[in-house]
Design a protein around this motif. Structure first.
Motif, short mmCIF file in Angstrom:
data_model
loop_
_atom_site.label_atom_id
_atom_site.label_comp_id
_atom_site.label_asym_id
_atom_site.label_seq_id
_atom_site.Cartn_x
_atom_site.Cartn_y
_atom_site.Cartn_z
N TRP A 280 -33.20 -46.05 -10.40
CA TRP A 280 -33.34 -47.21 -11.26
C TRP A 280 -32.28 -48.19 -11.52
O TRP A 280 -32.46 -49.41 -11.24
CB TRP A 280 -33.72 -46.82 -12.69
N PHE A 281 -31.37 -47.54 -11.30
CA PHE A 281 -29.94 -48.55 -11.36
C PHE A 281 -29.89 -49.28 -9.89
O PHE A 281 -29.54 -50.27 -9.94
CB PHE A 281 -28.69 -47.77 -11.59
N ARG A 282 -30.18 -48.47 -8.79
CA ARG A 282 -29.98 -49.03 -7.59
C ARG A 282 -31.16 -50.50 -7.58
O ARG A 282 -30.73 -51.42 -7.00
CB ARG A 282 -30.41 -48.23 -6.53
N ASP A 283 -32.42 -50.23 -8.14
CA ASP A 283 -33.60 -51.20 -7.91
C ASP A 283 -32.80 -52.36 -8.92
O ASP A 283 -33.27 -53.35 -8.55
CB ASP A 283 -34.74 -50.65 -8.42
N ARG A 284 -32.16 -51.96 -10.02
CA ARG A 284 -31.79 -53.24 -10.84
C ARG A 284 -30.72 -53.89 -10.41
O ARG A 284 -30.44 -55.14 -10.74
CB ARG A 284 -31.51 -52.63 -12.25
N THR A 285 -29.68 -53.27 -9.73
CA THR A 285 -28.43 -53.92 -9.57
C THR A 285 -28.17 -54.07 -8.09
O THR A 285 -27.03 -54.83 -7.65
CB THR A 285 -27.24 -52.97 -10.08
N GLY A 286 -29.20 -53.78 -7.18
CA GLY A 286 -28.86 -53.71 -5.80
C GLY A 286 -27.94 -52.81 -5.06
O GLY A 286 -27.77 -53.02 -3.79
N SER A 287 -27.32 -51.68 -5.93
CA SER A 287 -26.23 -50.72 -5.46
C SER A 287 -25.96 -49.58 -6.24
O SER A 287 -26.89 -49.59 -7.35
CB SER A 287 -24.80 -51.60 -5.10
N TYR A 288 -25.59 -48.64 -5.46
CA TYR A 288 -25.39 -47.38 -6.47
C TYR A 288 -24.16 -47.14 -6.94
O TYR A 288 -23.93 -46.05 -7.61
CB TYR A 288 -25.76 -46.14 -5.33
N ASN A 289 -23.46 -48.29 -7.26
CA ASN A 289 -21.93 -48.31 -7.78
C ASN A 289 -22.04 -47.99 -9.13
O ASN A 289 -21.38 -47.17 -9.76
CB ASN A 289 -21.47 -49.69 -7.56
N ALA A 290 -23.17 -48.43 -9.97
CA ALA A 290 -23.42 -47.88 -11.36
C ALA A 290 -23.42 -46.43 -11.52
O ALA A 290 -22.92 -46.08 -12.38
CB ALA A 290 -24.36 -48.73 -12.25
N ALA A 291 -24.28 -46.09 -10.67
CA ALA A 291 -24.44 -44.61 -10.53
C ALA A 291 -23.21 -43.56 -10.28
O ALA A 291 -22.90 -42.73 -10.89
CB ALA A 291 -25.57 -44.19 -9.72
N PHE A 292 -22.49 -44.21 -9.32
CA PHE A 292 -21.21 -43.50 -9.14
C PHE A 292 -20.22 -43.62 -10.40
O PHE A 292 -19.58 -42.55 -10.46
CB PHE A 292 -20.54 -44.02 -7.85
N ALA A 293 -20.46 -44.73 -11.08
CA ALA A 293 -19.43 -44.69 -12.09
C ALA A 293 -19.56 -43.87 -13.26
O ALA A 293 -18.90 -43.11 -13.75
CB ALA A 293 -19.43 -46.47 -12.63
N TYR A 294 -21.02 -44.00 -13.52
CA TYR A 294 -21.41 -42.86 -14.54
C TYR A 294 -21.26 -41.62 -14.29
O TYR A 294 -20.89 -40.46 -15.05
CB TYR A 294 -22.63 -43.18 -15.44
N CYS A 295 -21.51 -41.30 -12.95
CA CYS A 295 -21.47 -39.90 -12.34
C CYS A 295 -19.81 -39.36 -12.58
O CYS A 295 -19.55 -38.37 -13.05
CB CYS A 295 -21.90 -39.61 -11.14
#
Length: 403
Positions: A352-367
């Motif tokens: 979902w974050f990848r679709d909204r932001t265009g990258s997995y950076n948000a996922a890496f940050a919260y992980c």
């Protein structure tokens, strides 16, 4: 080690062998064909508290042997199914319960009852055995599927389970206690020890929540990276043909973590082992924030694999040292549903974050934030043995009773 290798191998690792045949025969879409896998794994995880209670109340050979019979019966019934929804129903009931009673939890519980002072090493070896089963069982059944079709292969699978798991459980686990899977003391003493911990009392102890705070974020990270590995590599400009070769780095890391972290926890303070591993995972996730090449990405994936393979041995040591081995199965059973939920929702949230932001950076940050919290929680909240839960070192090595 052998029983969960076969049980998990035929239930989880062999599932892809049947999918194409089901699509062709039952004319169902691929998403529908995967429903059995998703529902079956969910039910298997949610059944863990039941498995833990049964292992505590009944001899292990009875519980595991009946689980093997259920697993074999599920494949026998599946071989005569005339609708795909009958297969889904089997994976969501008989097969899932059979896999739960022949999986990681029973094996780990038996091992820590026999040698509680080696809980980490034994849990790691069992985890490694399950990985080996994921390689061996599909290799064994691929040729029957290709030569005879999926229905005869189901019958062969049932025969393998009946010829291996059931007699192994019934005969080789005999003599390890008449009540539950206790390996030391009399049945009466084991029962007195177990009654000190009601489920409500367990849930009220910090010693239960600290391991959970360690394992849930770790499995959330694993679910995020493992299922999105190729897509993560593609976002860094790595070709699909190369990205596919990066995925085995996770498995290689898992092999190292399963035995290595368990072995270290048996010899060192588990807080340092988990803390250093959590810190390394945070650094690996931060490394993935930028566009990296194949080698750094493979290293980051390997670190995540170490967490995936080592988290259960580490948590096993934490539980045994806090509560002792007699209620180990029930405690680990209570921990499994949150882990299943974390593994299930992590890939969806990351996508979902990848679709909204265009990258997995948000996922890496919260992980990374979750792993930092996990490492700090386990390291800072030092756990002492409970009043009625002797530490592993207080349990002498038992002598195996003759049948």
């Amino acid at each position: 080690m052998i029983i969960p290798a076969i049980g998990n191998g035929v239930f989880i690792s062999c599932f892809p062998l049947w999918v194409v045949s089901w699509i062709d025969e039952f004319h169902v879409p691929r998403s529908t064909a995967m429903a059995g896998f998703a529902v079956g794994n969910l039910v298997m995880g949610l059944a863990s508290p039941i498995v833990g209670n049964c292992l505590e109340r009944f001899p292990a050979r009875v519980s595991v042997a009946l689980g093997g019979i259920a697993l074999a019966a599920g494949f026998l019934l599946g071989a005569i199914a005339n609708s795909f929804w009958q297969i889904v129903a089997l994976y969501a009931s008989v097969l899932a319960l059979g896999a739960a009673f022949t999986g990681m939890l029973p094996a780990q519980s038996v091992a820590v009852r026999i040698l509680p002072e080696k809980a980490g090493t034994l849990s790691g070896v069992i985890t490694l055995g399950i990985s080996a089963g994921g390689i061996v069982m599909p290799a064994v059944l691929t040729r029957p599927v290709a030569a005879f079709g999926w229905r005869p292969a189901f019958l062969i699978t049932a025969a393998i389970v009946l010829a291996t798991i059931v007699p192994s459980a019934w005969f080789l686990l005999r003599g390890y206690g008449e009540r539950g899977i206790a390996a030391h003391g009399s049945a009466t003493a084991s029962g007195a020890e177990v009654t000190q911990y009601t489920t409500r009392a367990i849930l009220g102890k910090l010693a239960f929540w600290v391991p959970l705070m360690g394992v849930v974020p770790a499995m959330f990270v694993v679910g995020t990276v493992l299922t999105n590995a190729v897509a993560i590599a593609a976002d860094s400009g790595i070709a699909i043909g190369v990205a596919g070769y990066l995925v085995p780095a996770i498995a290689a890391g898992g092999a190292v973590g399963s035995v290595g972290l368990g072995w270290l926890c048996d010899r060192l303070d588990y807080r340092w082992v988990f803390g250093v591993t959590a810190a390394a995972t945070v650094l690996a996730l931060l490394l993935l924030l930028g566009r990296v090449g194949p080698l750094p990405m493979a290293l980051a994936f390997a670190v995540v694999g170490i967490v995936a393979g080592g988290v259960f041995p580490v948590v096993g040591v934490m539980v045994v040292r806090s509560f002792g081995p007699l209620v180990f199965a029930r405690i680990m059973g209570l921990m499994m549903p949150p882990l299943i939920i974390a593994m299930a929702v992590a890939p969806v949230i990351a996508g979902w974050f990848r679709d909204r932001t265009g990258s997995y950076n948000a996922a890496f940050a919260y992980c990374a934030g979750l792993m930092l919290f996990s490492g700090v929680a386990v390291f800072a909240l030092r756990l002492a043995p409970m009043k009625h839960g002797p530490a592993a070192a207080e349990f002498p090595r038992p002598e195996r009773a003759l049948p």
